[in-house]
Motif scaffolding. Structure first.
Motif, PDB file in Angstrom:
ATOM      1  N   ASP A  35       0.846  -1.198   0.000  1.00 26.32           N
ATOM      2  CA  ASP A  35       0.000   0.000   0.000  1.00 26.32           C
ATOM      3  C   ASP A  35       0.882   1.249   0.000  1.00 26.32           C
ATOM      4  OD1 ASP A  35      -3.242   0.535   0.824  1.00 26.32           O
ATOM      5  OD2 ASP A  35      -1.862   2.230   0.942  1.00 26.32           O
ATOM      6  N   TRP A  42      -8.690   4.467   7.626  1.00 25.30           N
ATOM      7  CA  TRP A  42      -9.950   4.291   6.905  1.00 25.30           C
ATOM      8  C   TRP A  42     -10.709   5.607   6.797  1.00 25.30           C
ATOM      9  CZ3 TRP A  42     -15.409   2.665   8.140  1.00 25.30           C
ATOM     10  CH2 TRP A  42     -16.015   2.079   7.002  1.00 25.30           C
ATOM     11  N   GLN A  54     -22.259   0.996   8.558  1.00 26.76           N
ATOM     12  CA  GLN A  54     -23.614   0.715   8.093  1.00 26.76           C
ATOM     13  C   GLN A  54     -23.905  -0.773   8.032  1.00 26.76           C
ATOM     14  OE1 GLN A  54     -25.539   3.618   6.925  1.00 26.76           O
ATOM     15  NE2 GLN A  54     -23.912   4.475   8.159  1.00 26.76           N
ATOM     16  N   VAL A 119       2.355   1.112  -6.049  1.00 26.15           N
ATOM     17  CA  VAL A 119       2.535   0.253  -7.219  1.00 26.15           C
ATOM     18  C   VAL A 119       2.468   1.098  -8.480  1.00 26.15           C
ATOM     19  CG1 VAL A 119       1.520  -1.630  -8.567  1.00 26.15           C
ATOM     20  CG2 VAL A 119       1.781  -1.833  -6.065  1.00 26.15           C
ATOM     21  N   ASN A 388     -13.888  -5.056  -4.981  1.00 25.33           N
ATOM     22  CA  ASN A 388     -14.536  -3.738  -5.004  1.00 25.33           C
ATOM     23  C   ASN A 388     -14.276  -2.955  -6.284  1.00 25.33           C
ATOM     24  OD1 ASN A 388     -16.051  -1.596  -4.128  1.00 25.33           O
ATOM     25  ND2 ASN A 388     -14.458  -0.730  -2.802  1.00 25.33           N
ATOM     26  N   LEU A 401     -18.998  -4.174   2.985  1.00 19.44           N
ATOM     27  CA  LEU A 401     -18.057  -4.807   3.922  1.00 19.44           C
ATOM     28  C   LEU A 401     -18.535  -6.183   4.355  1.00 19.44           C
ATOM     29  CD1 LEU A 401     -17.208  -1.727   6.189  1.00 19.44           C
ATOM     30  CD2 LEU A 401     -15.748  -2.749   4.431  1.00 19.44           C
TER      31      LEU A 401
END
Ligand SMILES: Cc1cc2nc3c(=O)[nH]c(=O)nc-3n(C[C@H](O)[C@H](O)[C@H](O)COP(=O)(O)OP(=O)(O)OC[C@H]3O[C@@H](n4cnc5c(N)ncnc54)[C@H](O)[C@@H]3O)c2cc1C
Length: 461
Positions: A35, A42, A54, A119, A388, A401
């Motif tokens: 990453d 988050w 949620q 990346v 995603n 999620l």
């Protein structure tokens, strides 16, 4: 580095973090996750104090695949001494900040994560891919049999605001000019003080984030702060949360959706916006209650709420931003002045540029989007997986999620050629698509017609 990993994950948001946690105990999976950020964070721009996630806490990184995993939310609470308060709180929905803390807690316990790696290229090799990452010290390369793309989504900024939006969080409080900031919700909190100080804020958009920002600023609204809320949606619609509708976040509905023609999927995708792009009902009512309370106490909020209204243009004029509004039903236009804008228009995914060297291997649709197979791969060799990035092919489960662990179980089955975690095929009482049987004849213990059961196993294969 001539080690070849079984799996290199690009991006460590909740979905690839979940994959790392599920891969961790597997002796036959050598994995590394890269990453560009320095640590897990988050959605810091929307880490509003009272906001909750949620989805229920069971939608953590691992539990739906492996309830015995040490990386579960409950185990995090136990280790941090918070299990009893959570138990007494009796809410299924953790605070957003708690979910962030939990993911950080997991990320600190995994040895397969590499932070500060952006990346920049994925190139094909004989047995898979070579992934190049930029670090502060130079470049690193990782050989991989499988790559899992988990770079998430990026803020969607409408054309009208493209020239005005402040770039990122590193300009908090520094307005582009005399007028206040124009920011996407992804950068809301670092700009909050400057927004309030501007004296007049307009929130544009109609989803959960728009409502959270409007509610948050409502506390400051009054003689020194005017607050407008503009959306092109026909109404401030609530997120639909009824149980039979929630069954659409299921493997079998995803099978059904994935099997539909592309154009119908796109139409359905727009129609199903209220399943996850609406506003939680409690928040809608809380906003109304706050407006009501303030007006009843003789402190009416200087606010204008506009639906069916599109912002077609925006420009800066001195210390003000001038928005051109078009009413979709009336077809009329008007100009409206404000001092700052919060663009709450969501996020979108795209095919990242660093995949250019493998573009010839990618399955793409006529709009240049990933043509994602049911098992979440985007190449014929089934070595490039996405998480995603498949909303247009798989539907509402993509950003959810609660479905991350199921999808990761499918991906790990693809990497290991065995079902390391059980992959449920049927979870819903509903059936999507027409039954293949007459409706009469023998049924088995769970009430499914035996002929139907045979048919469903055939579909799932
Ligand atoms: C404010 C907010 C609240 C949400 N709340 C919920 C909720 O309650 N329930 C729910 O089901 N969904 C929720 N969602 C939707 C969704 O679950 C989240 O967006 C989730 O963060 C998506 O996770 P992800 O792993 O796909 O990507 P992200 O969290 O977006 O993470 C992607 C990662 O990829 C990294 N990256 C990107 N490019 C590169 C590169 N070139 N090299 C290396 N790293 C890279 C980024 O640094 C980032 O860390 C919410 C979304 C938002 C915006």
């Amino acid at each position: 580095m001539n080690r070849t990993y079984d799996l290199v994950g690009i991006g460590v948001g909740p979905f690839n973090l979940g994959l790392a946690a599920l891969a961790d105990p597997l002796p036959d999976v050598d994995a590394v996750f890269l990453d560009q950020a320095d640590e897990f964070r988050w959605h810091p721009g929307m880490m509003l104090e009272g906001a909750t996630i949620q989805v229920p806490f069971l939608a953590d990184l691992v539990t739906m695949a492996d309830p015995t995993s040490p990386y579960s939310f409950l185990n995090f609470l136990k280790h941090t001494g918070r299990l009893y308060p959570f138990y007494i709180r009796e809410s299924f929905f953790p605070l957003r900040s708690e979910y962030d803390q939990y993911c950080r807690w997991v990320s600190e316990r995994l040895t397969s994560l590499r932070w500060g790696r952006r990346v920049t290229a994925v190139v094909p090799t004989d047995d898979g891919f070579e992934v190049t990452a930029q670090t502060a010290a130079g470049t690193e390369t990782y050989r991989a049999r499988h790559v899992v793309l988990g770079v998430g989504t990026t803020p969607r900024v409408p054309e009208a605001f493209r020239g005005l939006v402040a770039a990122g969080a590193d300009q908090p409080g520094v307005p582009a000019g005399p007028a206040g900031p124009v920011v996407h919700t992804a950068d809301y909190l670092p700009h909050r003080d400057a927004l309030v100080a501007s004296g007049a804020v307009t929130v544009v958009g109609s989803g959960q984030s728009a409502a959270e920002v409007y509610r948050d600023l409502l506390d400051d609204a009054g003689p020194h702060l005017t607050l407008d809320w503009v959306t092109r949606s026909p109404r401030f619609f609530p997120m639909e949360y009824t149980k039979l509708t929630l069954e659409l976040t299921s493997p079998e509905y995803t099978d059904h959706f994935h099997g539909l023609p592309g154009a119908l999927r796109d139409t359905l995708g727009r129609e199903q916006r209220n399943l996850y792009k609406g506003i939680s009902g409690d928040l809608v009512d809380d906003i109304y209650e706050t407006l009501y309370r303030k007006s009843a106490l003789g402190r009416p909020v200087p606010t204008t709420l506009l639906t069916d209204t599109e912002v077609t243009a925006a420009r800066t004029d001195g210390d003000e931003h001038v928005l051109t509004l078009r009413h979709n039903q009336l077809g009329t236009t008007a100009e409206r002045r404000t001092r700052a804008v919060v663009v709450a228009t969501g996020y979108g995914s795209s095919v990242p540029g660093f995949l250019d060297p493998v573009r010839h291997l990618l399955n793409l649709d006529e709009r240049g989007r990933f043509a994602v197979a049911r098992d979440y791969t985007v190449d014929d060799a089934r070595r490039l997986h996405v998480v995603n990035a498949e909303e247009h092919t798989h539907g509402v489960t993509a950003p959810d999620l609660g479905f991350g662990a199921w999808r990761n179980s499918v991906i790990l089955a693809g990497v290991t050629a065995r079902e390391v975690y059980p992959v449920e095929r049927r979870i819903a009482f509903q059936q999507f698509g027409l039954p293949a049987t007459s409706g009469t004849g023998p049924v088995d213990d769970d009430g499914t017609h035996l002929a139907q059961q045979a048919h469903l196993e055939e579909v799932a294969r």
